[in-house]
Design a protein around this motif. Sequence first.
Motif, PDB file in Angstrom:
ATOM      1  N   THR A   1     -43.109  -3.965 -39.027  1.00 50.70           N
ATOM      2  CA  THR A   1     -42.596  -3.702 -38.154  1.00 50.70           C
ATOM      3  C   THR A   1     -41.161  -2.444 -38.487  1.00 50.70           C
ATOM      4  O   THR A   1     -40.441  -3.397 -39.233  1.00 50.70           O
ATOM      5  CB  THR A   1     -41.922  -4.179 -36.365  1.00 50.70           C
ATOM      6  N   ALA A   2     -40.862  -1.849 -37.645  1.00 50.32           N
ATOM      7  CA  ALA A   2     -39.771  -0.868 -37.645  1.00 50.32           C
ATOM      8  C   ALA A   2     -38.975  -0.990 -36.627  1.00 50.32           C
ATOM      9  O   ALA A   2     -39.336  -1.363 -35.532  1.00 50.32           O
ATOM     10  CB  ALA A   2     -39.794   0.532 -38.064  1.00 50.32           C
ATOM     11  N   HIS A   3     -37.311  -1.504 -35.993  1.00 51.07           N
ATOM     12  CA  HIS A   3     -36.751  -1.537 -36.045  1.00 51.07           C
ATOM     13  C   HIS A   3     -36.339  -0.257 -34.808  1.00 51.07           C
ATOM     14  O   HIS A   3     -36.313   0.676 -36.021  1.00 51.07           O
ATOM     15  CB  HIS A   3     -35.799  -2.536 -35.933  1.00 51.07           C
ATOM     16  N   TYR A   4     -36.658  -0.017 -33.870  1.00 50.68           N
ATOM     17  CA  TYR A   4     -36.229   1.430 -32.850  1.00 50.68           C
ATOM     18  C   TYR A   4     -34.601   1.757 -32.517  1.00 50.68           C
ATOM     19  O   TYR A   4     -34.592   0.311 -32.596  1.00 50.68           O
ATOM     20  CB  TYR A   4     -36.876   1.836 -32.454  1.00 50.68           C
ATOM     21  N   ASP A   5     -34.553   2.617 -31.601  1.00 48.50           N
ATOM     22  CA  ASP A   5     -33.485   2.346 -30.525  1.00 48.50           C
ATOM     23  C   ASP A   5     -33.174   1.377 -29.780  1.00 48.50           C
ATOM     24  O   ASP A   5     -32.457   0.166 -29.822  1.00 48.50           O
ATOM     25  CB  ASP A   5     -32.870   3.017 -29.743  1.00 48.50           C
ATOM     26  N   GLU A   6     -34.500   0.380 -29.320  1.00 49.88           N
ATOM     27  CA  GLU A   6     -34.150  -1.124 -28.299  1.00 49.88           C
ATOM     28  C   GLU A   6     -35.498  -1.063 -28.713  1.00 49.88           C
ATOM     29  O   GLU A   6     -36.825  -0.204 -28.349  1.00 49.88           O
ATOM     30  CB  GLU A   6     -33.858  -0.875 -27.418  1.00 49.88           C
TER      31      GLU A   6
ATOM     32  N   TYR B   1     -38.668  -2.592 -31.829  1.00 48.80           N
ATOM     33  CA  TYR B   1     -39.815  -2.967 -32.533  1.00 48.80           C
ATOM     34  C   TYR B   1     -40.875  -2.820 -31.945  1.00 48.80           C
ATOM     35  O   TYR B   1     -42.040  -3.301 -31.033  1.00 48.80           O
ATOM     36  CB  TYR B   1     -39.761  -4.261 -32.836  1.00 48.80           C
ATOM     37  N   MET B   2     -41.253  -1.830 -33.338  1.00 47.15           N
ATOM     38  CA  MET B   2     -42.939  -1.511 -32.928  1.00 47.15           C
ATOM     39  C   MET B   2     -43.532  -1.202 -34.656  1.00 47.15           C
ATOM     40  O   MET B   2     -42.638  -0.988 -35.944  1.00 47.15           O
ATOM     41  CB  MET B   2     -43.403   0.138 -32.293  1.00 47.15           C
TER      42      MET B   2
ATOM     43  N   VAL C   1     -47.462   2.605 -32.427  1.00 51.29           N
ATOM     44  CA  VAL C   1     -46.565   3.931 -32.490  1.00 51.29           C
ATOM     45  C   VAL C   1     -47.867   5.082 -31.827  1.00 51.29           C
ATOM     46  O   VAL C   1     -46.872   5.518 -31.541  1.00 51.29           O
ATOM     47  CB  VAL C   1     -45.364   4.717 -33.616  1.00 51.29           C
TER      48      VAL C   1
ATOM     49  N   ASP D   1     -28.427  14.571 -33.852  1.00 48.28           N
ATOM     50  CA  ASP D   1     -28.480  13.144 -34.018  1.00 48.28           C
ATOM     51  C   ASP D   1     -26.760  13.639 -33.521  1.00 48.28           C
ATOM     52  O   ASP D   1     -26.564  13.142 -32.351  1.00 48.28           O
ATOM     53  CB  ASP D   1     -28.270  13.170 -35.516  1.00 48.28           C
TER      54      ASP D   1
END
Length: 321
Positions: A188-193, A195-196, A201, A290
């Motif tokens: 998984t990768a960590h996004y703002d809130e 993991y997916m 995705v 950003d």
Amino acid sequence: MNETIDIPALPDGHPVSIYFQEKEVITGLVEEMQRVDPISENQKYYNIFNQLQEIERRFERKENQLFPILEEKVWNGPSKNMWSFHDTIREQFRLLRKKIESRQTEVIEQDTSYLISSIYRLLLTEESVLFPNAIRILSDQDWIRVRKGEEEIGWMLSQEPASFSEEEYIHPSKDFSKRELSFSLEDTAHYDEGYMTVEQVNLLLKTMPLDLTYVDENDKVIFYNRGEERVFPRSAGIIGREVKFCHPPKSVGTVLKILEEFQKGTKNEASFWINFKERLIYIRYFAVRDEQKNYKGVIEMSQDITDIKNIEGEQRLLDWY
């Protein structure tokens, strides 16, 4: 066993409420066992015996869930003393089973009497010592922890007991609790809130009823979602292509104007709606920036809003049926 112990009323699903439900099951099985002749009704007696030995689940819940939390509160008595009592009863079950299976009829009734006496003594100790003190010592959050772990062990009941949680409803926007994750973080990768995985995705983007295209800060198309019912067709050949070559000549000027204003920081959004193949299409452009407000590109989003536009009133019930 008619002793009554002063224990406050507890909600359904509370671990101690479940122990009392099980007590009714246990005493019912014991009374039935006492009415059955282990010699002439051997199979019936054996069936009841097997059901009664499910008391092991009760022991396991106390030993693995209740006792450890009581130890955290510096009450070690149950772990030292009652656990030993459990082991004594386990041994009585083991020996009695062996005698039943080998038809040692001369001692079965006597050993049954010893087993029943031990079970009643344990139930009395639970009600007079263990449960009142546990209720006094443990908080509602402690009991929620106990119950959560008990669900993996199981009960002596024919149906799963009611759920139990004293947690008040908290709106998702105000819930900042850090919870133990119930899913693997592998790949998984960590996004703002949250993991997916890449697969998740892709599935998310394909399932959304929107056409999404991402153009980077260099005006190159770097992504589009491949939904089943896109409004405007796309093909893999546009990846890496300049966005001005991805629109009809008559609309290129408008697209370039949008990009120019987004890059300068004077605008952040542009919206259009058009009739296309007898459907109303809502087209929106959003500047991507950003945290330092640096321009990182633009998202183009297209959506068929024909049916949405026709919505009136309210629909609060599921209309599947």
